[in-house]
Design a protein around this motif. Structure first.
Motif, PDB file in Angstrom:
ATOM      1  N   TYR A 180       0.815  -1.221  -0.078  1.00 18.36           N
ATOM      2  CA  TYR A 180      -0.080  -0.017  -0.194  1.00 18.36           C
ATOM      3  C   TYR A 180       0.850   1.289  -0.005  1.00 18.36           C
ATOM      4  CZ  TYR A 180      -3.782  -2.989   1.637  1.00 18.36           C
ATOM      5  OH  TYR A 180      -4.777  -3.787   1.692  1.00 18.36           O
ATOM      6  N   LYS A 181       0.195   2.451  -0.575  1.00 15.32           N
ATOM      7  CA  LYS A 181       0.860   3.618  -0.129  1.00 15.32           C
ATOM      8  C   LYS A 181      -0.242   4.839  -0.093  1.00 15.32           C
ATOM      9  CE  LYS A 181       1.430   4.922  -5.044  1.00 15.32           C
ATOM     10  NZ  LYS A 181       1.905   5.308  -6.405  1.00 15.32           N
ATOM     11  N   ILE A 182       0.068   5.985   0.534  1.00 15.62           N
ATOM     12  CA  ILE A 182      -0.852   6.863   0.980  1.00 15.62           C
ATOM     13  C   ILE A 182      -0.175   8.077   0.063  1.00 15.62           C
ATOM     14  CG2 ILE A 182      -1.805   8.463   2.546  1.00 15.62           C
ATOM     15  CD1 ILE A 182      -1.655   5.996   4.433  1.00 15.62           C
ATOM     16  N   ALA A 183      -1.227   8.910  -0.396  1.00 13.00           N
ATOM     17  CA  ALA A 183      -0.850  10.014  -1.162  1.00 13.00           C
ATOM     18  C   ALA A 183      -1.746  11.215  -0.986  1.00 13.00           C
ATOM     19  CB  ALA A 183      -0.862   9.797  -2.754  1.00 13.00           C
ATOM     20  N   ILE A 184      -1.096  12.498  -0.784  1.00 16.97           N
ATOM     21  CA  ILE A 184      -1.647  13.536  -0.377  1.00 16.97           C
ATOM     22  C   ILE A 184      -1.602  14.485  -1.639  1.00 16.97           C
ATOM     23  CG2 ILE A 184      -1.629  13.384   1.968  1.00 16.97           C
ATOM     24  CD1 ILE A 184       0.828  15.249   1.843  1.00 16.97           C
ATOM     25  N   GLY A 185      -2.822  15.363  -2.115  1.00 14.60           N
ATOM     26  CA  GLY A 185      -2.693  16.190  -3.291  1.00 14.60           C
ATOM     27  C   GLY A 185      -3.559  17.608  -2.702  1.00 14.60           C
ATOM     28  N   THR A 186      -3.772  18.427  -3.733  1.00 11.71           N
ATOM     29  CA  THR A 186      -4.203  19.753  -3.498  1.00 11.71           C
ATOM     30  C   THR A 186      -5.492  20.083  -4.186  1.00 11.71           C
ATOM     31  OG1 THR A 186      -2.536  20.715  -5.279  1.00 11.71           O
ATOM     32  CG2 THR A 186      -2.095  20.868  -2.865  1.00 11.71           C
ATOM     33  N   ASP A 187      -6.131  19.133  -5.000  1.00 13.51           N
ATOM     34  CA  ASP A 187      -7.335  19.438  -5.834  1.00 13.51           C
ATOM     35  C   ASP A 187      -8.479  19.035  -4.928  1.00 13.51           C
ATOM     36  OD1 ASP A 187      -7.983  19.386  -8.874  1.00 13.51           O
ATOM     37  OD2 ASP A 187      -9.467  18.415  -7.856  1.00 13.51           O
ATOM     38  N   ALA A 188      -9.671  19.901  -5.120  1.00  8.63           N
ATOM     39  CA  ALA A 188     -10.882  19.662  -4.521  1.00  8.63           C
ATOM     40  C   ALA A 188     -11.959  18.990  -5.024  1.00  8.63           C
ATOM     41  CB  ALA A 188     -11.215  20.987  -3.753  1.00  8.63           C
ATOM     42  N   THR A 189     -11.621  18.329  -6.442  1.00  7.09           N
ATOM     43  CA  THR A 189     -12.611  17.812  -7.267  1.00  7.09           C
ATOM     44  C   THR A 189     -13.331  16.701  -6.442  1.00  7.09           C
ATOM     45  OG1 THR A 189     -11.460  18.141  -9.178  1.00  7.09           O
ATOM     46  CG2 THR A 189     -13.063  16.428  -9.300  1.00  7.09           C
ATOM     47  N   PRO A 190     -14.828  16.657  -6.599  1.00  6.42           N
ATOM     48  CA  PRO A 190     -15.310  15.552  -5.710  1.00  6.42           C
ATOM     49  C   PRO A 190     -15.194  14.146  -6.244  1.00  6.42           C
ATOM     50  CG  PRO A 190     -16.969  17.519  -6.181  1.00  6.42           C
ATOM     51  CD  PRO A 190     -15.644  17.572  -6.952  1.00  6.42           C
ATOM     52  N   PHE A 191     -15.189  13.219  -4.969  1.00 10.01           N
ATOM     53  CA  PHE A 191     -14.942  11.842  -5.215  1.00 10.01           C
ATOM     54  C   PHE A 191     -16.024  11.343  -6.282  1.00 10.01           C
ATOM     55  CE2 PHE A 191     -16.474   7.426  -4.416  1.00 10.01           C
ATOM     56  CZ  PHE A 191     -15.172   6.817  -4.603  1.00 10.01           C
ATOM     57  N   THR A 192     -15.533  10.278  -7.187  1.00 11.31           N
ATOM     58  CA  THR A 192     -16.448   9.665  -7.843  1.00 11.31           C
ATOM     59  C   THR A 192     -16.022   8.113  -8.024  1.00 11.31           C
ATOM     60  OG1 THR A 192     -15.472   9.350 -10.145  1.00 11.31           O
ATOM     61  CG2 THR A 192     -16.904  11.447  -9.676  1.00 11.31           C
ATOM     62  N   MET A 193     -16.906   6.962  -8.013  1.00 10.94           N
ATOM     63  CA  MET A 193     -16.803   5.813  -8.206  1.00 10.94           C
ATOM     64  C   MET A 193     -15.562   5.372  -9.148  1.00 10.94           C
ATOM     65  SD  MET A 193     -18.163   3.475  -5.763  1.00 10.94           S
ATOM     66  CE  MET A 193     -18.147   2.030  -6.588  1.00 10.94           C
ATOM     67  N   ASP A 194     -15.391   6.180  -9.930  1.00 14.63           N
ATOM     68  CA  ASP A 194     -14.469   5.788 -11.182  1.00 14.63           C
ATOM     69  C   ASP A 194     -13.055   6.632 -11.229  1.00 14.63           C
ATOM     70  OD1 ASP A 194     -16.112   3.927 -12.842  1.00 14.63           O
ATOM     71  OD2 ASP A 194     -17.194   5.837 -13.637  1.00 14.63           O
ATOM     72  N   ASP A 195     -13.039   7.201 -10.054  1.00 15.45           N
ATOM     73  CA  ASP A 195     -11.387   7.872  -9.666  1.00 15.45           C
ATOM     74  C   ASP A 195     -10.857   6.558  -9.792  1.00 15.45           C
ATOM     75  OD1 ASP A 195     -12.650  10.486  -9.217  1.00 15.45           O
ATOM     76  OD2 ASP A 195     -12.510  10.496  -7.283  1.00 15.45           O
ATOM     77  N   TYR A 196      -9.192   7.102 -10.349  1.00 17.58           N
ATOM     78  CA  TYR A 196      -8.261   6.150 -10.369  1.00 17.58           C
ATOM     79  C   TYR A 196      -7.063   6.686 -10.002  1.00 17.58           C
ATOM     80  CZ  TYR A 196      -7.473   8.250 -14.943  1.00 17.58           C
ATOM     81  OH  TYR A 196      -6.910   9.137 -15.719  1.00 17.58           O
ATOM     82  N   ARG A 197      -6.876   8.027  -9.654  1.00 16.17           N
ATOM     83  CA  ARG A 197      -5.726   8.777  -9.213  1.00 16.17           C
ATOM     84  C   ARG A 197      -6.107   9.676  -8.429  1.00 16.17           C
ATOM     85  NH1 ARG A 197      -5.425  13.416 -12.019  1.00 16.17           N
ATOM     86  NH2 ARG A 197      -6.703  13.435 -14.088  1.00 16.17           N
ATOM     87  N   LEU A 198      -5.048  10.624  -7.754  1.00 16.98           N
ATOM     88  CA  LEU A 198      -5.435  11.761  -7.314  1.00 16.98           C
ATOM     89  C   LEU A 198      -5.423  13.012  -8.356  1.00 16.98           C
ATOM     90  CD1 LEU A 198      -3.595  12.081  -3.687  1.00 16.98           C
ATOM     91  CD2 LEU A 198      -5.728  11.149  -4.395  1.00 16.98           C
TER      92      LEU A 198
END
Length: 173
Positions: free
Chosen positions: A74-92
């Motif tokens: 596993y890995k954890i990532a952090i980012g600066t975009d506020a685009t809402p979550f969708t089930m099809d998200d595959y990246r930050l």
């Protein structure tokens, strides 16, 4: 006969800590939805059948787990975009940093098993983060398990720590 269901859940805890470890801010988000790609990987893991998974780099590849526990990471990532979550998200959307994880805690209670996946980021300059992601690995590719968006953002003052804890809860109800 009792109706038994497998109900995986993920909770997120975000801590902003000063250099001495004191908590400045704490955010808890419960019952994260899993991405489509995480659910497909879970299917492959449990059945050893092929399924298509969209990886962090955007490729969709037929994949299947075999001897998975030996190669799972596993890995954890952090980012600066506020685009809402969708089930099809595959990246930050605006990934800034990522780190490997530490399994912080493991516990079994009755029919529920849970464990924490944790990492710390040292933040050198004042920064606000909006998106947080947990990634799994299948074969040589990372895929998004959960993507969380904190609408108001998490502000971290310079020279402080951002601790991210994903709690994976597996159990029957």
């Amino acid at each position: 006969m009792e109706n038994i269901q497998f109900k995986p859940k993920v909770n997120l805890t975000i801590l902003v800590r000063d250099k001495d470890g004191n908590v400045i801010n704490k955010i808890v988000k419960e019952d994260d939805p899993l991405t489509r790609w995480a659910l497909r990987s879970l299917y492959s893991f449990m059945t050893e059948q092929y399924t298509s998974i969209k990886y962090e780099d955007g490729r969709v590849i037929p994949s299947r787990f075999s001897n998975a526990p030996a190669s799972w990471m596993y890995k954890i990532a952090i980012g600066t975009d506020a685009t809402p979550f969708t089930m099809d998200d595959y990246r930050l959307y605006q990934k800034e940093r990522e780190r490997g994880i530490i399994i912080g805690y493991y516990k079994e209670e009755d029919s529920i098993i849970w464990f924490d996946l944790k990492t710390d980021f040292f933040i050198e300059t004042d920064k606000t983060y909006y998106e947080f992601g947990l990634f799994g690995r299948m074969q040589d590719f990372a895929f998004l398990v959960c993507r969380d968006v904190i609408t108001d953002g998490v502000s971290v003052p310079a020279n402080n720590y951002l601790t991210i804890i994903y709690r994976i809860i597996l159990g029957t109800v």
